[in-house]
Write a protein that holds these residues in place. Structure first.
Motif, PDB file in Angstrom:
ATOM      1  N   GLY A 130       0.782  -1.232   0.000  1.00  0.00           N
ATOM      2  CA  GLY A 130       0.000   0.000   0.000  1.00  0.00           C
ATOM      3  C   GLY A 130       0.810   1.277   0.000  1.00  0.00           C
ATOM      4  O   GLY A 130       0.377   2.284   0.570  1.00  0.00           O
ATOM      5  N   VAL A 131       1.987   1.258  -0.628  1.00  0.00           N
ATOM      6  CA  VAL A 131       2.781   2.488  -0.718  1.00  0.00           C
ATOM      7  C   VAL A 131       2.161   3.369  -1.808  1.00  0.00           C
ATOM      8  O   VAL A 131       2.062   2.966  -2.970  1.00  0.00           O
ATOM      9  N   LYS A 132       1.691   4.560  -1.384  1.00  0.00           N
ATOM     10  CA  LYS A 132       1.026   5.466  -2.327  1.00  0.00           C
ATOM     11  C   LYS A 132       1.994   6.535  -2.780  1.00  0.00           C
ATOM     12  O   LYS A 132       2.668   7.157  -1.953  1.00  0.00           O
ATOM     13  N   ILE A 133       2.018   6.750  -4.092  1.00  0.00           N
ATOM     14  CA  ILE A 133       3.006   7.653  -4.674  1.00  0.00           C
ATOM     15  C   ILE A 133       2.314   8.694  -5.535  1.00  0.00           C
ATOM     16  O   ILE A 133       1.380   8.380  -6.282  1.00  0.00           O
ATOM     17  N   SER A 175       2.159   5.093 -19.796  1.00  0.00           N
ATOM     18  CA  SER A 175       2.105   3.834 -19.045  1.00  0.00           C
ATOM     19  C   SER A 175       3.015   3.905 -17.830  1.00  0.00           C
ATOM     20  O   SER A 175       3.999   4.635 -17.817  1.00  0.00           O
ATOM     21  N   VAL A 176       2.630   3.124 -16.816  1.00  0.00           N
ATOM     22  CA  VAL A 176       3.455   2.977 -15.606  1.00  0.00           C
ATOM     23  C   VAL A 176       3.624   1.480 -15.388  1.00  0.00           C
ATOM     24  O   VAL A 176       2.647   0.737 -15.373  1.00  0.00           O
ATOM     25  N   ARG A 177       4.868   1.043 -15.292  1.00  0.00           N
ATOM     26  CA  ARG A 177       5.102  -0.402 -15.103  1.00  0.00           C
ATOM     27  C   ARG A 177       6.316  -0.603 -14.207  1.00  0.00           C
ATOM     28  O   ARG A 177       7.167   0.288 -14.083  1.00  0.00           O
ATOM     29  N   SER A 178       6.376  -1.758 -13.556  1.00  0.00           N
ATOM     30  CA  SER A 178       7.566  -2.063 -12.752  1.00  0.00           C
ATOM     31  C   SER A 178       8.528  -2.879 -13.609  1.00  0.00           C
ATOM     32  O   SER A 178       8.124  -3.576 -14.531  1.00  0.00           O
ATOM     33  N   GLU A 191       5.452  -5.592 -15.212  1.00  0.00           N
ATOM     34  CA  GLU A 191       4.050  -5.551 -14.772  1.00  0.00           C
ATOM     35  C   GLU A 191       3.458  -4.145 -14.837  1.00  0.00           C
ATOM     36  O   GLU A 191       4.058  -3.196 -14.333  1.00  0.00           O
ATOM     37  N   GLU A 192       2.275  -4.040 -15.451  1.00  0.00           N
ATOM     38  CA  GLU A 192       1.609  -2.736 -15.574  1.00  0.00           C
ATOM     39  C   GLU A 192       1.048  -2.297 -14.217  1.00  0.00           C
ATOM     40  O   GLU A 192       0.556  -3.121 -13.445  1.00  0.00           O
ATOM     41  N   ILE A 193       1.120  -0.994 -13.944  1.00  0.00           N
ATOM     42  CA  ILE A 193       0.568  -0.445 -12.695  1.00  0.00           C
ATOM     43  C   ILE A 193      -0.494   0.588 -13.082  1.00  0.00           C
ATOM     44  O   ILE A 193      -0.242   1.454 -13.927  1.00  0.00           O
ATOM     45  N   LYS A 194      -1.673   0.470 -12.461  1.00  0.00           N
ATOM     46  CA  LYS A 194      -2.746   1.439 -12.741  1.00  0.00           C
ATOM     47  C   LYS A 194      -2.352   2.800 -12.185  1.00  0.00           C
ATOM     48  O   LYS A 194      -1.820   2.880 -11.073  1.00  0.00           O
ATOM     49  N   PHE A 195      -2.639   3.860 -12.968  1.00  0.00           N
ATOM     50  CA  PHE A 195      -2.260   5.201 -12.500  1.00  0.00           C
ATOM     51  C   PHE A 195      -3.309   6.229 -12.899  1.00  0.00           C
ATOM     52  O   PHE A 195      -4.137   5.973 -13.786  1.00  0.00           O
ATOM     53  N   GLN A 229      -3.464  10.458 -13.893  1.00  0.00           N
ATOM     54  CA  GLN A 229      -2.734  11.724 -14.056  1.00  0.00           C
ATOM     55  C   GLN A 229      -3.721  12.882 -13.974  1.00  0.00           C
ATOM     56  O   GLN A 229      -4.702  12.940 -14.725  1.00  0.00           O
ATOM     57  N   ASN A 230      -3.455  13.787 -13.049  1.00  0.00           N
ATOM     58  CA  ASN A 230      -4.259  14.996 -12.894  1.00  0.00           C
ATOM     59  C   ASN A 230      -3.350  16.175 -13.146  1.00  0.00           C
ATOM     60  O   ASN A 230      -2.520  16.510 -12.299  1.00  0.00           O
ATOM     61  N   GLY A 231      -3.472  16.797 -14.305  1.00  0.00           N
ATOM     62  CA  GLY A 231      -2.540  17.880 -14.629  1.00  0.00           C
ATOM     63  C   GLY A 231      -1.125  17.327 -14.669  1.00  0.00           C
ATOM     64  O   GLY A 231      -0.860  16.345 -15.374  1.00  0.00           O
ATOM     65  N   ASN A 232      -0.241  17.909 -13.865  1.00  0.00           N
ATOM     66  CA  ASN A 232       1.146  17.425 -13.888  1.00  0.00           C
ATOM     67  C   ASN A 232       1.418  16.388 -12.797  1.00  0.00           C
ATOM     68  O   ASN A 232       2.556  16.005 -12.564  1.00  0.00           O
ATOM     69  N   GLU A 233       0.380  15.926 -12.127  1.00  0.00           N
ATOM     70  CA  GLU A 233       0.581  15.002 -11.007  1.00  0.00           C
ATOM     71  C   GLU A 233       0.144  13.585 -11.362  1.00  0.00           C
ATOM     72  O   GLU A 233      -1.014  13.369 -11.729  1.00  0.00           O
ATOM     73  N   VAL A 234       1.071  12.639 -11.255  1.00  0.00           N
ATOM     74  CA  VAL A 234       0.769  11.238 -11.550  1.00  0.00           C
ATOM     75  C   VAL A 234       0.725  10.468 -10.233  1.00  0.00           C
ATOM     76  O   VAL A 234       1.661  10.566  -9.434  1.00  0.00           O
ATOM     77  N   SER A 235      -0.370   9.711 -10.018  1.00  0.00           N
ATOM     78  CA  SER A 235      -0.509   8.984  -8.751  1.00  0.00           C
ATOM     79  C   SER A 235      -0.741   7.501  -9.022  1.00  0.00           C
ATOM     80  O   SER A 235      -1.430   7.138  -9.978  1.00  0.00           O
ATOM     81  N   PHE A 236      -0.176   6.689  -8.177  1.00  0.00           N
ATOM     82  CA  PHE A 236      -0.400   5.235  -8.253  1.00  0.00           C
ATOM     83  C   PHE A 236      -0.040   4.608  -6.917  1.00  0.00           C
ATOM     84  O   PHE A 236       0.499   5.271  -6.029  1.00  0.00           O
ATOM     85  N   GLU A 237      -0.354   3.311  -6.790  1.00  0.00           N
ATOM     86  CA  GLU A 237      -0.096   2.615  -5.530  1.00  0.00           C
ATOM     87  C   GLU A 237       0.643   1.318  -5.812  1.00  0.00           C
ATOM     88  O   GLU A 237       0.350   0.636  -6.797  1.00  0.00           O
ATOM     89  N   LEU A 238       1.604   0.980  -4.951  1.00  0.00           N
ATOM     90  CA  LEU A 238       2.338  -0.280  -5.118  1.00  0.00           C
ATOM     91  C   LEU A 238       1.760  -1.323  -4.169  1.00  0.00           C
ATOM     92  O   LEU A 238       1.594  -1.061  -2.981  1.00  0.00           O
ATOM     93  N   ASP A 239       1.456  -2.510  -4.707  1.00  0.00           N
ATOM     94  CA  ASP A 239       0.935  -3.592  -3.858  1.00  0.00           C
ATOM     95  C   ASP A 239       2.012  -4.101  -2.923  1.00  0.00           C
ATOM     96  O   ASP A 239       1.745  -4.430  -1.775  1.00  0.00           O
ATOM     97  N   ALA A 240       3.236  -4.183  -3.445  1.00  0.00           N
ATOM     98  CA  ALA A 240       4.316  -4.758  -2.628  1.00  0.00           C
ATOM     99  C   ALA A 240       5.651  -4.105  -2.983  1.00  0.00           C
ATOM    100  O   ALA A 240       5.988  -3.965  -4.151  1.00  0.00           O
ATOM    101  N   LEU A 241       6.374  -3.702  -1.941  1.00  0.00           N
ATOM    102  CA  LEU A 241       7.736  -3.191  -2.127  1.00  0.00           C
ATOM    103  C   LEU A 241       8.648  -4.012  -1.230  1.00  0.00           C
ATOM    104  O   LEU A 241       8.510  -4.003  -0.005  1.00  0.00           O
ATOM    105  N   LYS A 242       9.549  -4.769  -1.858  1.00  0.00           N
ATOM    106  CA  LYS A 242      10.519  -5.544  -1.091  1.00  0.00           C
ATOM    107  C   LYS A 242      11.911  -5.217  -1.608  1.00  0.00           C
ATOM    108  O   LYS A 242      12.181  -5.414  -2.789  1.00  0.00           O
ATOM    109  N   LEU A 243      12.757  -4.640  -0.766  1.00  0.00           N
ATOM    110  CA  LEU A 243      14.144  -4.283  -1.074  1.00  0.00           C
ATOM    111  C   LEU A 243      14.247  -3.144  -2.087  1.00  0.00           C
ATOM    112  O   LEU A 243      14.685  -2.057  -1.772  1.00  0.00           O
ATOM    113  N   HIS A 244      13.807  -3.399  -3.321  1.00  0.00           N
ATOM    114  CA  HIS A 244      13.909  -2.357  -4.345  1.00  0.00           C
ATOM    115  C   HIS A 244      12.780  -2.502  -5.352  1.00  0.00           C
ATOM    116  O   HIS A 244      12.430  -3.623  -5.735  1.00  0.00           O
TER     117      HIS A 244
END
Ligand SMILES: [Zn+2]
Length: 642
Positions: A593-596, A606-609, A614-618, A620-635
């Motif tokens: 649940g890391v929100k960016i 597109s936003v992908r890891s 893997e594609e990540i849903k995102f 974009q509002n004006g110049n701001e891009v937002s998305f959420e990571l399901d899992a972050l481990k190490l990097h």
């Protein structure tokens, strides 16, 4: 590029040097570990050479041209092999040439690094501490010797892959006989520290030019690096390096927050740079010491996230065989690096905030805070263009030229934001400095959630006058803690009434901390100071990167490709732990649940890891891009393509 710095400082008391060297096996080990570059030794700190030399002494128990065989094996692996030549430490030369010893300006004694108070005449069976060498001064006859050795190496080997000189800058002045005579000849006073520093600088630059000149006679494009000369506080040597190798062993040399600051400083020279860590649990020369392979993977990902190539230090066993376990650990980290390093090439940090270097430890504290706030940032220096930034931080001890002041005022008048602290202020910014308050430690009163009473600043404020908005107040102690007057175990308590001068004040586009807050934070690590600094930043700086649910040890870097259509966002997470005498990474918990949210100047398609794609849903509002990571481990590497 994935590099290994292969030390080979080998005692003359060990026999059968290189007896287990097997060219095919050496080649295969490097191939399996995906090594692109590995440094090999012409001459080591013991003073011995690993090729047949007329000028020096080949290791007494080496029977063949090991350097030649190693270079061939490395080339067979498709890798390159810069040649290592020791400069400042050479035990054999130090014992044969006491006149070459570096003499410390202040003590007038030779620098016997690591020896018990410089004592070299202990009984032979006295245990020796780590890293004990006498330092040599490469001025005078030793300079000629280094030039001759370099020429001999260039005659015998193709040096196109580069030359690495080690231990080049152990002090900033020397008063050996040769330096004293040279200073007098130049009209400088050897008893004057500034004159001695000036001479040292002149001679070191002369030496760098001379040695690089020799190497380039034979191989005009060869890299030539002088180790110790990638120091933020010695920028005068930077023009004479072909690239920068940022030697930093986070486990033993003070943790994981130094390399990013140096990387950001050296990145701006526009030369190749790489971080250099070690495979060791502790530090160089530790035979049989291993780093957790995931920690090494983290370090490599960290370097990539900074736009750096990566180098891992190892030390070859005297038998000449690369250690199987070591290359299993390195190979594990390099395998991951090989899948993502292309997203680092030709990229630049994408940010609107910069740290103006004070060339003091205030920079370290400031850089730590920026990293804890999960911000990407640049490092700028006196004379640089700052017009592209939204905000410039002037930590504690910046010295301004008249031109700097002019540019900073212009920046502020054009809407730029300044966050200044301590001495880094001048009257034209609307804050009048009256000087230090005279107290040893004072207190700050500023409501930070549950902390509503005065908290210790771990330093003392400057007394300033400003008609701006006071955001925090100073509380002085009743008196300084001295032999004559003290209260209890530690610092004196605060007076109940606040001082006449502020702790934090905002005047137009300028936010000013009256304390040397970044040095205080760096030295104390105070959690309350950390929150105070964060709160202050948010009063004036509109963050370009906003992250939720990432702990303070999480690191965020955001880079933009210079020649392709993507941004690369790196998130790293591993909390360093102090165990024994090291700071290590052992736990790599998964965060969910890391929100960016990042501000960009492109419409993202597109936003992908990566490397999994893997594609990540995102959104974009004006110049701001937002998305959420399901899992972050190490990097986690997230690519935002436009
Ligand atoms: Zn000298």
């Amino acid at each position: 590029m994935k590099c290994v710095h292969l030390d080979f400082h080998t005692s003359p008391y060990i026999e059968n040097i290189g007896s287990e060297f097997n060219k095919a096996e050496f080649t295969q080990t490097l191939k399996d570990a995906k090594v692109d570059l590995i440094t090999v030794f012409a001459k080591c700190h013991h003073g011995y050479s690993y090729y047949p030399t007329k000028l020096g002494t080949m290791h007494p128990h080496l029977k063949f041209n090991l350097l030649k065989e190693q270079i061939e094996a490395i080339h067979d692996a498709g890798a390159i092999a810069p040649i290592y030549i020791t400069m400042g430490w050479s035990e054999k030369d130090a014992s044969e040439h006491p006149e070459w010893h570096h003499i410390d300006f202040w003590s007038k004694k030779r620098i016997a690094f690591g020896f018990n108070g410089g004592k070299l005449d202990e009984p032979e069976d006295t245990p020796l501490s780590d890293c004990s060498w006498i330092t040599l001064c490469p001025v005078g006859p030793y300079q000629k010797y280094l030039e001759d050795i370099t020429r001999e190496v260039c005659e015998q080997f193709d040096v196109s892959d580069g030359v690495f000189y080690d231990i080049c800058f152990m002090r900033d002045a020397c008063v050996c006989d040769s330096c004293v005579a040279g200073m007098k000849k130049m009209g400088l006073d050897p008893d004057n520290y500034e004159d001695a520093k000036k001479y040292y600088r002149i001679k070191r630059i002369e030496l760098m030019k001379s040695l690089t000149g020799i190497v380039h006679e034979y191989a005009p494009n060869a890299t030539v690096f002088y180790n110790g000369g990638a120091d933020m506080n010695r920028p005068e040597y930077a023009p004479y390096q072909t690239h920068f190798e940022l030697e930093d062993l986070p486990t033993a040399w003070g943790g994981y927050d130094f390399m990013p600051l140096r990387a950001k400083y050296f990145e701006k020279f526009g030369k190749i740079f790489w971080g250099m860590t070690g495979k060791f649990h502790h530090a160089w020369g530790e035979f049989g010491g291993f780093k957790n392979r995931d920690a090494l993977k983290y370090e490599c990902a960290d370097m990539i996230s900074l736009g750096a190539s990566m180098s891992v230090g190892d030390q070859l066993h005297p038998c000449g065989r690369l250690d199987k376990s070591t290359y299993s650990v390195i190979g594990y980290a390099f395998d991951y690096a090989s899948k993502i390093e292309r997203f680092s090439e030709n990229t630049k940090a994408y940010t609107d905030i910069a740290l103006w270097s004070s060339h003091t430890d205030a920079d370290v504290g400031c850089s730590k805070m920026l990293q804890i706030m999960h911000l990407e940032f640049d490092v700028v220096d006196s004379g640089e263009d700052i017009s592209k930034y939204q905000c410039i931080v002037l930590p504690d001890r910046v010295k301004f030229t008249d031109d700097d002041k002019k540019r900073i005022l212009e920046f502020v008048n054009n809407g730029g934001k300044i966050i200044a602290s301590g001495e880094s202020i001048f009257d034209e910014l609307g804050i009048k400095m009256n000087g230090p308050s005279g107290f040893d430690k004072d207190f700050i009163c500023c409501e930070i959630d549950e902390i509503t009473t005065p908290f210790l600043s771990y330093c003392s404020a400057y007394s300033v006058e400003c008609d701006g908005e006071v955001l925090a107040k100073v509380h002085e102690p009743y008196f300084n803690r001295t032999y004559g007057k003290f209260c209890g175990h530690k610092n004196t308590p605060f007076k109940l009434e606040s001082a006449s001068y502020p702790a934090l004040v905002k005047k137009g586009n300028v936010l000013y901390f009256a304390h040397p807050i970044f040095q205080a934070y760096n030295a104390s690590g105070s959690y309350v100071l950390e929150r105070y600094i964060k709160k202050a930043f948010d009063c004036i700086y509109d963050r370009g990167i906003k992250i939720e649910n990432l702990p303070s040890c999480g690191r965020v870097r955001f880079r933009k490709s210079e020649d392709k259509s993507f941004f690369a966002l790196h998130l790293l997470y591993a909390p360093p732990i102090n165990r024994g005498n090291v700071c290590l990474l052992e736990d790599f918990p998964t965060l969910g649940g890391v929100k960016i949210s990042v501000k960009v100047d492109k419409t993202i398609k597109s936003v992908r890891s990566e490397p999994d794609g893997e594609e990540i849903k995102f959104i974009q509002n004006g110049n701001e891009v937002s998305f959420e990571l399901d899992a972050l481990k190490l990097h986690k590497l997230v690519i935002l393509s436009w």
